[in-house]
Design a protein around this motif. Sequence first.
Motif, PDB file in Angstrom:
ATOM      1  N   LEU A  44       0.830  -1.220   0.100  1.00  0.00           N
ATOM      2  CA  LEU A  44      -0.090   0.019  -0.005  1.00  0.00           C
ATOM      3  C   LEU A  44       0.882   1.323   0.046  1.00  0.00           C
ATOM      4  N   ASP A  45       1.995   1.202   0.657  1.00  0.00           N
ATOM      5  CA  ASP A  45       2.843   2.216   0.738  1.00  0.00           C
ATOM      6  C   ASP A  45       4.098   1.906   0.687  1.00  0.00           C
ATOM      7  N   PRO A  46       4.879   2.230  -0.522  1.00  0.00           N
ATOM      8  CA  PRO A  46       4.388   2.688  -1.679  1.00  0.00           C
ATOM      9  C   PRO A  46       3.325   1.706  -2.341  1.00  0.00           C
ATOM     10  N   PRO A  47       2.447   2.241  -3.348  1.00  0.00           N
ATOM     11  CA  PRO A  47       1.323   1.435  -3.869  1.00  0.00           C
ATOM     12  C   PRO A  47       1.794   0.617  -4.952  1.00  0.00           C
ATOM     13  N   LEU A  48       2.149  -0.734  -4.751  1.00  0.00           N
ATOM     14  CA  LEU A  48       2.865  -1.609  -5.758  1.00  0.00           C
ATOM     15  C   LEU A  48       1.756  -2.666  -6.011  1.00  0.00           C
ATOM     16  N   VAL A  49       1.850  -3.297  -7.164  1.00  0.00           N
ATOM     17  CA  VAL A  49       0.926  -4.434  -7.534  1.00  0.00           C
ATOM     18  C   VAL A  49       1.854  -5.246  -8.391  1.00  0.00           C
ATOM     19  N   LEU A  50       1.631  -6.341  -8.641  1.00  0.00           N
ATOM     20  CA  LEU A  50       2.479  -7.278  -9.691  1.00  0.00           C
ATOM     21  C   LEU A  50       1.525  -8.197 -10.728  1.00  0.00           C
ATOM     22  N   VAL A  51       2.142  -8.596 -11.724  1.00  0.00           N
ATOM     23  CA  VAL A  51       1.622  -9.617 -12.726  1.00  0.00           C
ATOM     24  C   VAL A  51       2.900 -10.453 -13.252  1.00  0.00           C
ATOM     25  N   CYS A  52       2.335 -11.472 -13.672  1.00  0.00           N
ATOM     26  CA  CYS A  52       3.359 -12.337 -14.023  1.00  0.00           C
ATOM     27  C   CYS A  52       3.061 -12.645 -15.769  1.00  0.00           C
ATOM     28  N   ILE A  53       4.162 -12.846 -16.451  1.00  0.00           N
ATOM     29  CA  ILE A  53       3.970 -13.093 -17.731  1.00  0.00           C
ATOM     30  C   ILE A  53       5.055 -14.158 -18.143  1.00  0.00           C
ATOM     31  N   ALA A  54       4.620 -15.248 -19.015  1.00  0.00           N
ATOM     32  CA  ALA A  54       5.244 -16.024 -19.455  1.00  0.00           C
ATOM     33  C   ALA A  54       6.672 -15.604 -20.632  1.00  0.00           C
ATOM     34  N   LYS A  55       7.737 -16.458 -20.349  1.00  0.00           N
ATOM     35  CA  LYS A  55       8.809 -15.671 -21.062  1.00  0.00           C
ATOM     36  C   LYS A  55       8.539 -16.057 -22.535  1.00  0.00           C
ATOM     37  N   LYS A  56       7.544 -17.234 -22.802  1.00  0.00           N
ATOM     38  CA  LYS A  56       7.538 -17.709 -24.119  1.00  0.00           C
ATOM     39  C   LYS A  56       6.296 -16.915 -24.915  1.00  0.00           C
ATOM     40  N   ALA A  57       5.537 -15.972 -23.991  1.00  0.00           N
ATOM     41  CA  ALA A  57       4.455 -15.374 -24.626  1.00  0.00           C
ATOM     42  C   ALA A  57       5.158 -14.420 -25.650  1.00  0.00           C
ATOM     43  N   GLN A  75      10.050  -2.783 -11.002  1.00  0.00           N
ATOM     44  CA  GLN A  75      11.142  -3.980 -10.893  1.00  0.00           C
ATOM     45  C   GLN A  75      10.749  -4.773 -11.742  1.00  0.00           C
ATOM     46  N   LEU A  76      11.560  -5.561 -12.586  1.00  0.00           N
ATOM     47  CA  LEU A  76      11.329  -6.593 -13.388  1.00  0.00           C
ATOM     48  C   LEU A  76      12.331  -7.963 -12.759  1.00  0.00           C
ATOM     49  N   VAL A  77      11.453  -8.977 -12.483  1.00  0.00           N
ATOM     50  CA  VAL A  77      12.113  -9.934 -11.600  1.00  0.00           C
ATOM     51  C   VAL A  77      12.055 -11.437 -12.247  1.00  0.00           C
ATOM     52  N   ASP A  78      13.256 -12.046 -12.763  1.00  0.00           N
ATOM     53  CA  ASP A  78      13.215 -13.171 -13.283  1.00  0.00           C
ATOM     54  C   ASP A  78      12.858 -14.286 -12.372  1.00  0.00           C
ATOM     55  N   ALA A  79      11.650 -15.182 -12.879  1.00  0.00           N
ATOM     56  CA  ALA A  79      11.254 -16.204 -12.073  1.00  0.00           C
ATOM     57  C   ALA A  79      11.013 -17.385 -12.797  1.00  0.00           C
ATOM     58  N   GLY A  80      11.951 -18.155 -13.027  1.00  0.00           N
ATOM     59  CA  GLY A  80      11.719 -19.594 -13.874  1.00  0.00           C
ATOM     60  C   GLY A  80      11.492 -19.250 -15.167  1.00  0.00           C
ATOM     61  N   ASP A  81      10.255 -19.763 -15.473  1.00  0.00           N
ATOM     62  CA  ASP A  81       9.830 -19.633 -16.990  1.00  0.00           C
ATOM     63  C   ASP A  81       8.860 -18.455 -17.035  1.00  0.00           C
ATOM     64  N   SER A  88       8.771  -9.525 -24.755  1.00  0.00           N
ATOM     65  CA  SER A  88       9.736  -8.479 -25.059  1.00  0.00           C
ATOM     66  C   SER A  88       9.258  -7.197 -24.812  1.00  0.00           C
ATOM     67  N   ALA A  89       8.264  -7.038 -25.472  1.00  0.00           N
ATOM     68  CA  ALA A  89       7.508  -5.469 -25.144  1.00  0.00           C
ATOM     69  C   ALA A  89       7.215  -5.265 -23.484  1.00  0.00           C
ATOM     70  N   PHE A  90       6.660  -6.204 -22.971  1.00  0.00           N
ATOM     71  CA  PHE A  90       6.382  -5.884 -21.384  1.00  0.00           C
ATOM     72  C   PHE A  90       7.580  -5.820 -20.718  1.00  0.00           C
ATOM     73  N   SER A  91       8.516  -6.908 -20.874  1.00  0.00           N
ATOM     74  CA  SER A  91       9.809  -6.947 -20.106  1.00  0.00           C
ATOM     75  C   SER A  91      10.750  -5.825 -20.203  1.00  0.00           C
ATOM     76  N   THR A  92      10.754  -4.787 -21.534  1.00  0.00           N
ATOM     77  CA  THR A  92      11.399  -3.830 -21.694  1.00  0.00           C
ATOM     78  C   THR A  92      10.718  -2.385 -21.580  1.00  0.00           C
ATOM     79  N   ILE A 148       8.291 -11.498 -13.603  1.00  0.00           N
ATOM     80  CA  ILE A 148       7.257 -10.875 -12.536  1.00  0.00           C
ATOM     81  C   ILE A 148       7.442  -9.367 -12.715  1.00  0.00           C
ATOM     82  N   LEU A 149       6.511  -8.688 -13.431  1.00  0.00           N
ATOM     83  CA  LEU A 149       6.354  -7.257 -13.516  1.00  0.00           C
ATOM     84  C   LEU A 149       5.654  -6.598 -12.411  1.00  0.00           C
ATOM     85  N   ILE A 150       6.518  -5.721 -11.461  1.00  0.00           N
ATOM     86  CA  ILE A 150       6.217  -5.285 -10.330  1.00  0.00           C
ATOM     87  C   ILE A 150       5.969  -3.752 -10.802  1.00  0.00           C
TER      88      ILE A 150
END
Length: 598
Positions: free
Chosen positions: A324-337, A401-407, A341-345, A410-412
């Motif tokens: 909540l402070d700071p206001p952060l959310v996350l979502v995951c995207i498959a590397k094979k999607a 932040q971009l976090v590498d998590a297996g396949d 490339s568009a989202f990770s950069t 994680i887009l924070i």
Amino acid sequence: MADAAALAWVRDTAPDGTGFIRAGSGAPVLLIHGVGMNAGIWQAQIELMQDRRELIAIDMLGHGNSPLPPENSNLSDFADQAIRLLDHLGLASVSIVGHSMGALVALEIALRAPSRVDSVICLNGVFRRPEALAQAVRERAAALGSHGDPSAIAATLARWFGDPLPATLASAAATARTALEGVSAQGYARTYRLFARADTEHVDRLAELAAPALFMTGSEDRNSTPAMSAAMARLAPHGQCLVLSGERHMMTIASPEKVTQHMMAFLDAEKDAAIRPETAAAFDAGEFRRALGSFLTGVTIVTTVSAEGEPRGFTANSFTSVSLDPPLVLVCIAKKALGHSAFSTSRGFAINILSESQKAESGIFASKAADKFASVAWQSGQTGNPLIDGSVAVFDCGMEQLVDAGDHSILIGRVRDFTHNGAQPLGYCRGTYVTPGLSQEALAAAPHGAEVGAILENKGRVLFFETPGGFHELPAGRGLGSPKDARSLKGCLAAKAVDAQLGFLFAVWDDAADPSRSHVYYRGTVTAPNPSDRQTRLVEIDDIADLKIADPAVRSMLTRYISERTEDAFGVYVGNEVEGEVRPLARAASSQALTGRR
């Protein structure tokens, strides 16, 4: 406070004939206008900033008092003019604010002479125009008529301010008209022809931009679109995008206070700090928590803008709140999607939580359709990311932040802006969470005598109908019905031209004296009613307790609504008007479970 002499305007001419205005004191800021304008168009910004900044507003070549540009000019000609002016004034470095064509010149200066530029603000800048738009601009450049051509000026003002002209923009349009009528015909034509072809000048060079850069435009600017600003911000190493809701191309004179406020927030930021002027205001933690609560492990569409300025998106359910402070959310995207490339950069993305009516949209963005956005209604958000119309909640984010998590990656995201409503989300939570058991479809088949009503909210206000006797009633009718059934709830709302969306079930009770007579109330959302209908009122939540409400059961229900809304813990009342129980929609969950849900 600076003295009167420091605040005085100075209209002067440089040795090379360049006209300029100089005012104020403090860190210097160079202001560069767009095609057809002159240095005086910055009057409002100068008045608002001159007690804290030294302002130098330049007449670009072919405008105001400055000489004509070469017949086949380049951006370098305009950049060199500005650098000569800085040399004449003895200014080693400045911040630069450019509008439209001026934004192109500002970037050219920053790229050609990086040591002279502290920061850049590009207002309503153009970048990689789509072919149809580029062709229209080229045709206008080729068809430039005589000086002061009334039809050409009228067409320009219509593009900038709208047609018909809104009364609120009449003064700004008059200011722009005066400038257009006074500009040199040759200067205008030569500059506009350059403007028509210069939108791709910095495509391969923006990655070299050393200065912090803010790309700001209006959500309604059809020529310098939010997607253009978002694409430039993405390519610039220290760039960010800000889209001002409701603003058009000439927002500098249409809404000078709003624009200048964001300019100053950016200029005042530390150079080595993360610059986020649009998140300066503190979040309402309760409202933010309530918006996050819209998501019940349902379905989202995650969107961004590619390096080419194209909207990209995919369907996901791997969404969660982080902080909540700071206001952060996350979502995951498959590397094979395909869109990885568009989202990770990217420099940001938006999360659109879908409503029950958006199953088709979910399917489209889960498919490999070539143009997914052609099939949905959307608009650009504050940071330029696409926002899907009709979503239960939207979180417009910058990439934290971009976090590498297996396949997966994680887009924070740091939430820059958010909206939410009371509509029912698509999908259901697994395990702990459940949705109400009674659907509107089942209710439609209920006995005709059942009273069906709704508590409809709009920005902290609840909709009531006021009776001639001064009492207030909630919208209600016999059965859910249809808009053509005048006695039903939907018919009641249709008769008052009320645009409402029903959400969750809130209360079900029987008359104690007549158990066969039932009452069912939903909560939901409503758009602002017709202001001419004095019997339809939106009442602030805090004022409901003071209303005259004839039915004690409805009054008791509203008391519970106010309490549960404050706690953000809604339940469903089942019983009669004398006694019953409130059944929670969700069992209490630990903070650990909430943080780790998927």
